[in-house]
Design a protein around this motif. Sequence first.
Motif: not given
Length: 209
Positions: A54, A57-61, A130, A133
């Motif tokens: 993670d 933010a949810p769109f970032c890995k 993602s 995004q």
Amino acid sequence: MSAGAKALVVDPFCFRQFAENEASKKYGGTVFSNTIAEFEEIVNARFSDGELKDGYAPFCKHVFVANDFTDARTNVLPITKENEHLLRSKYEARNEKELPVLARFFPRELVESESSPLPVAKYLDLILYSREQINKENSAMGNEDRNEETAPWGIVSIKAQDVDYELPMTPITSMRNALGKEEGGSGIPIDREAYMEAYNYWKDHATVS
């Protein structure tokens, strides 16, 4: 995903980190001698969804890979009494559409030489956004022509480092991300706890550029 389809692609924002791209000549961070195609082939061969970590933010890995295929060197140094006089600052934007922000750094020519190079990094931190995004930010910045890519993850930045976990992003990057997408940010509000963690790290460190 069809056989042979790539899960990871280098996003155009990250092209400046590859010597084959003209923008690399003005980029002060890590630049790879590998071609983009070579880099994508290697990281996709090593990638699995279970390795995603993670991000902010949810769109970032994040994906961490052993750096046994590039000559990328670490580019963060601790600030000491012996080197603090070498620190410099400047306003910079990562592309022509972003608002410039103030950054501080060690000039590479002052802290590295042929006889005393910075060490080759043990790991690469691939920072992923993602596809959804990336498409949102492209549209906000007037780059809709880039929205034809279908790979689920775009590599937006690559950090060469000696640990296989995320280092705190610089506080100014957190502030920039809090700006709207139209100004080059991601629109994610500042998380105070994460910001203070970043401050506590970066008050004693600086990048080499």
